[in-house]
Design an enzyme around this catalytic site. Structure first.
Site, PDB file in Angstrom:
ATOM      1  N   ASP A  85       1.030  -0.844 -14.856  1.00 28.17           N
ATOM      2  CA  ASP A  85       0.151  -0.064 -13.972  1.00 28.17           C
ATOM      3  C   ASP A  85      -1.199   0.051 -14.662  1.00 28.17           C
ATOM      4  O   ASP A  85      -1.260   0.252 -15.875  1.00 28.17           O
ATOM      5  CB  ASP A  85       0.773   1.335 -13.754  1.00 28.17           C
ATOM      6  CG  ASP A  85       0.206   2.047 -12.544  1.00 28.17           C
ATOM      7  OD1 ASP A  85      -1.018   2.190 -12.466  1.00 28.17           O
ATOM      8  OD2 ASP A  85       1.005   2.463 -11.673  1.00 28.17           O
TER       9      ASP A  85
ATOM     10  N   TYR B  82      -7.622  -4.241   4.139  1.00 30.23           N
ATOM     11  CA  TYR B  82      -6.344  -3.821   3.551  1.00 30.23           C
ATOM     12  C   TYR B  82      -5.183  -4.530   4.249  1.00 30.23           C
ATOM     13  O   TYR B  82      -4.293  -5.093   3.595  1.00 30.23           O
ATOM     14  CB  TYR B  82      -6.186  -2.303   3.686  1.00 30.23           C
ATOM     15  CG  TYR B  82      -4.838  -1.797   3.239  1.00 30.23           C
ATOM     16  CD1 TYR B  82      -4.522  -1.708   1.889  1.00 30.23           C
ATOM     17  CD2 TYR B  82      -3.873  -1.402   4.174  1.00 30.23           C
ATOM     18  CE1 TYR B  82      -3.269  -1.246   1.479  1.00 30.23           C
ATOM     19  CE2 TYR B  82      -2.630  -0.942   3.771  1.00 30.23           C
ATOM     20  CZ  TYR B  82      -2.328  -0.868   2.425  1.00 30.23           C
ATOM     21  OH  TYR B  82      -1.097  -0.422   2.020  1.00 30.23           O
TER      22      TYR B  82
HETATM   23  C1  UD1 Z   1      -2.301   2.691   6.858  1.00 26.68           C
HETATM   24  C2  UD1 Z   1      -1.000   1.986   7.211  1.00 26.68           C
HETATM   25  C3  UD1 Z   1       0.094   2.424   6.260  1.00 26.68           C
HETATM   26  C4  UD1 Z   1      -0.369   2.217   4.825  1.00 26.68           C
HETATM   27  C5  UD1 Z   1      -1.653   2.980   4.580  1.00 26.68           C
HETATM   28  C6  UD1 Z   1      -2.199   2.740   3.178  1.00 26.68           C
HETATM   29  C7  UD1 Z   1      -1.132   1.702   9.641  1.00 26.68           C
HETATM   30  C8  UD1 Z   1      -0.553   2.054  10.933  1.00 26.68           C
HETATM   31  N1  UD1 Z   1      -0.604   2.314   8.578  1.00 26.68           N
HETATM   32  O1  UD1 Z   1      -2.124   4.040   7.071  1.00 26.68           O
HETATM   33  O2  UD1 Z   1       1.266   1.688   6.492  1.00 26.68           O
HETATM   34  O3  UD1 Z   1       0.613   2.675   3.948  1.00 26.68           O
HETATM   35  O4  UD1 Z   1      -2.637   2.519   5.502  1.00 26.68           O
HETATM   36  O5  UD1 Z   1      -3.237   3.588   2.930  1.00 26.68           O
HETATM   37  O6  UD1 Z   1      -2.013   0.870   9.526  1.00 26.68           O
HETATM   38  N2  UD1 Z   1      -6.488  10.967   9.475  1.00 26.68           N
HETATM   39  C9  UD1 Z   1      -7.031  12.147   9.934  1.00 26.68           C
HETATM   40  N3  UD1 Z   1      -7.511  13.040   9.022  1.00 26.68           N
HETATM   41  C10 UD1 Z   1      -7.493  12.794   7.678  1.00 26.68           C
HETATM   42  C11 UD1 Z   1      -6.924  11.582   7.223  1.00 26.68           C
HETATM   43  C12 UD1 Z   1      -6.424  10.681   8.148  1.00 26.68           C
HETATM   44  O7  UD1 Z   1      -7.107  12.395  11.139  1.00 26.68           O
HETATM   45  O8  UD1 Z   1      -7.955  13.644   6.907  1.00 26.68           O
HETATM   46  C13 UD1 Z   1      -5.925  10.031  10.458  1.00 26.68           C
HETATM   47  C14 UD1 Z   1      -6.380   8.581  10.298  1.00 26.68           C
HETATM   48  O9  UD1 Z   1      -7.572   8.325  10.975  1.00 26.68           O
HETATM   49  C15 UD1 Z   1      -5.182   7.858  10.916  1.00 26.68           C
HETATM   50  C16 UD1 Z   1      -3.982   8.759  10.569  1.00 26.68           C
HETATM   51  O10 UD1 Z   1      -4.525  10.025  10.264  1.00 26.68           O
HETATM   52  O11 UD1 Z   1      -5.304   7.783  12.306  1.00 26.68           O
HETATM   53  C17 UD1 Z   1      -3.215   8.268   9.365  1.00 26.68           C
HETATM   54  O12 UD1 Z   1      -4.146   7.978   8.336  1.00 26.68           O
HETATM   55  P1  UD1 Z   1      -3.698   7.617   6.857  1.00 26.68           P
HETATM   56  O13 UD1 Z   1      -2.745   8.622   6.362  1.00 26.68           O
HETATM   57  O14 UD1 Z   1      -4.939   7.359   6.061  1.00 26.68           O
HETATM   58  O15 UD1 Z   1      -2.864   6.300   7.036  1.00 26.68           O
HETATM   59  P2  UD1 Z   1      -3.105   4.950   7.930  1.00 26.68           P
HETATM   60  O16 UD1 Z   1      -4.505   4.498   7.824  1.00 26.68           O
HETATM   61  O17 UD1 Z   1      -2.467   5.117   9.254  1.00 26.68           O
END
Ligand code: UD1
Length: 357
Positions: free
Chosen positions: A49, A182
């Protein structure tokens, strides 16, 4: 430490006890839980790591417990010499010449971070994965278990009309359509796994994770995953941000499920050669509903979230069909969302209480 069902632990132990295994990204959130489980199953674990997005604490604690069974190499997966060293059989089993399982979890994670740093993202997630696969081949590893991502699917949806319009679960047979650097990098890692199986006879399998969450997930970075961010903000009595209108949905998957999938994939007696399977819970929830649930659990049910424009590269709906994983490696979801959220929030509550002294 996560609790895995006792009967599964019994069944899996012979596959790992006394065996050398290598975990790339073993100081990270998912990697750390996997290392704990492997240690508990009696494996000899080498962690490699670069600590770019992780802390050595968990690994250091295990080294203190049993220095003969845990070893740490502080290096990037771009470093071929370090990978070669990490995949030599563990010194204490060298005489037996045991071959290794390689669990490849090291990555530059996060969709928004990859949009800010596309070259670095592809370098680590694609070139790094290729180097891991090649080092595993040269070390005659028994199998590489690769942490892939549901982001590969992009916005592929189900039928245009009907109750499942746009929301149907993602099937491995769908043609991927990555929307972010990504997603491109993680998908190319799957192709590397398949190509190294075909070209070099290396046994490989790709686990497409669907939004893994749980204790120890970092909450402090601008790229932190949503459940970690919601927990941190709400426990501090601050309103979190929801990007978009909150109608986007995700299959939030507790980390014990990802750990189990890795163990089952390694232990499978099948001749795996690059198969790709979804690892999720099989249930999706939209962000507004998740928010209300977490706010209630944090004791601030009336706290309003702040809405901001949707993030670029954000997928609308994401839900795993987990039948293929069940057929291939016997995977099933052992911890559903609610139980996972209970454990996760208990953990954040504890660390924030400890930090306040
Ligand atoms: C994506 C991948 C996931 C991967 C991850 C790595 C998809 C569907 N999923 O996750 O498999 O492990 O990347 O980082 O592509 N959000 C908010 N408020 C916040 C943070 C996030 O509303 O403060 C929203 C984001 O816009 C998104 C959802 O929550 O719509 C999930 O976000 P996040 O937890 O960052 O993961 P993904 O981008 O979905």
């Amino acid at each position: 430490m996560l609790k895995l069902p006792g009967d599964l632990v019994q069944r899996l132990r012979p596959s790992f006890e006394g065996k050398s295994v290598c975990v790339t990204g073993g100081c990270g959130f998912i990697g750390g839980h996997l290392v704990d489980a492997l240690f508990g199953l009696g494996a000899r674990v080498t962690v490699i790591d670069d600590l770019s997005n992780s802390t050595p604490q968990n690994t250091a604690d295990l080294i203190d417990l049993d220095p003969d069974r845990v070893r740490f190499i502080h290096a990037s997966i771009l470093d071929e010499a370090a990978l070669e060293a990490a995949m030599l059989p563990h010194p204490s089993t060298a005489a037996a010449g045991s071959s290794q399982f390689v669990f490849h979890l090291a990555a530059m994670s996060s969709v928004p971070r990859s949009i800010a740093e596309p070259e670095r993202s592809l370098e680590v997630n694609t070139i790094g994965t290729m180097r891991v696969a090649h080092a595993a081949h040269k070390a005659r590893a028994k199998r590489v278990i690769y942490s892939a991502s549901s982001s590969a699917y992009g916005d592929i949806t189900g039928p245009d009309s009907g109750p499942n319009a746009g929301k149907q679960s993602k099937l491995e047979s769908m043609v991927p359509a990555p929307l972010s650097p990504y997603a491109v990098g993680k998908l190319s890692g799957e192709h590397i796994m398949r190509a190294w199986a075909a070209s070099y006879g290396l046994s490989t399998v790709s686990l497409r994770y669907f939004n893994i969450f749980g204790p120890r997930q970092p909450a402090d970075s601008p790229y932190s995953a949503v459940i970690a961010v919601f927990a941190k903000k709400l426990l501090a009595g601050e309103p979190p941000t929801i990007f978009g209108d909150g109608s986007q949905s995700r299959d939030f998957t507790f980390v014990s499920n990802a750990v189990l999938a890795n163990l089952l994939a390694a232990a499978s007696p099948r001749a795996l050669a690059g198969e790709v399977v979804n690892i999720g819970s099989g249930r999706a929830i939209d962000l507004n509903e998740l928010y209300r649930h977490v706010a209630r659990m944090c004791g601030v049910p009336h706290m309003e979230a702040v809405y901001q424009p949707a993030r670029p590269g954000d997928v609308k709906h994401s839900l795993a069909d987990i039948h293929a994983a069940s057929d291939l490696i016997g995977y099933h979801c052992i911890t559903p969302l609610e139980a996972g959220l209970d454990d996760t929030l208990a953990w954040y509550r504890q660390i924030y209480a400890d930090q306040r002294g």
